[in-house]
Enzyme design. Structure first.
Site, short mmCIF file in Angstrom:
data_model
loop_
_atom_site.label_atom_id
_atom_site.label_comp_id
_atom_site.label_asym_id
_atom_site.label_seq_id
_atom_site.Cartn_x
_atom_site.Cartn_y
_atom_site.Cartn_z
N ALA A 68 0.84 -1.19 0.00
CA ALA A 68 0.00 0.00 0.00
C ALA A 68 0.88 1.24 0.00
CB ALA A 68 -0.92 0.01 1.21
N ASP A 69 0.35 2.29 -0.60
CA ASP A 69 1.03 3.57 -0.58
C ASP A 69 -0.03 4.66 -0.54
OD1 ASP A 69 3.78 4.81 -0.81
OD2 ASP A 69 2.69 5.93 -2.33
N THR A 70 0.17 5.64 0.32
CA THR A 70 -0.79 6.73 0.49
C THR A 70 -0.10 8.06 0.22
OG1 THR A 70 -1.99 5.46 2.17
CG2 THR A 70 -2.40 7.84 2.11
#
Length: 193
Positions: A68-70
């Protein structure tokens, strides 16, 4: 080692994933997170989440790996993690009184089966207008240096964010409903779900 690996060092992401009741192991992916010239935000978060998951899945080909990357994005610009207090102040000033989006890319990979599922989730954030004193106080109290856009919705107590549209946990770092749906679709059992 559990059958699910979270390819992230984020303590917020780990805390959120633990709410799903599925055992997991944390193995952060050490990758280059620079964005490419001209790369649009959605493409960037998808590339980052996929690269993180694939990096770990190559080392553990029989495991399910969640990457995941935000990011915070405003006017097509990506705001990453600030380098220092001045960078944090500049980010918060650019967000002051504005509307921006928090976007998370999700990738679920199982190398041996050739499985890959990709998603993006976006939440719209409406910021209060901030004074220089508001920004300085927030930076001194909250230490925003490990947070995209220099803030965390969960520890700002209404000082920064007026309201939001979309998924709250996405802004914290992991959209739980979408993550749960991805895991279920892959056949992974969720505790209590």
């Amino acid at each position: 080692m559990s059958n699910l690996i979270l390819a992230s060092a984020s303590p917020r992401r780990q805390a959120l994933l633990s709410q799903l009741g599925t055992p997991f192991t944390v193995l952060p992916a050490d990758i280059d997170e620079r964005h490419d010239d001209g790369e649009v935000p959605r493409d960037y978060v998808m590339r980052m989440s996929r690269t993180k998951a694939e990096h770990v899945a190559q080392q553990y080909p029989d495991a399910w790996v969640l990457g995941a990357d935000t990011i915070v994005t405003i006017d097509g610009r990506i705001l990453g993690k600030p380098k220092d207090a001045a960078d944090a102040a500049a980010m918060l000033s650019s967000l002051s009184g504005q509307v921006h989006d928090v976007m998370t890319g999700l990738a679920l990979v199982q190398h041996d089966q050739g499985y890959m599922a990709l998603e993006t989730v976006s939440t719209r954030i409406y910021f209060h207008t901030l004074s220089d004193a508001d920004i300085s106080t927030y930076i001194a109290a909250k230490k925003p240096f490990d947070k995209a856009g220099a803030y965390a919705i969960q520890d700002q107590e209404g000082v920064l964010v007026d309201r939001y549209e979309g998924c709250y946990t996405n802004v914290v770092g992991l959209p739980l409903q979408r993550t749960a749906a991805m895991l279920r679709c892959a056949g992974l059992n969720l505790g209590g779900a």
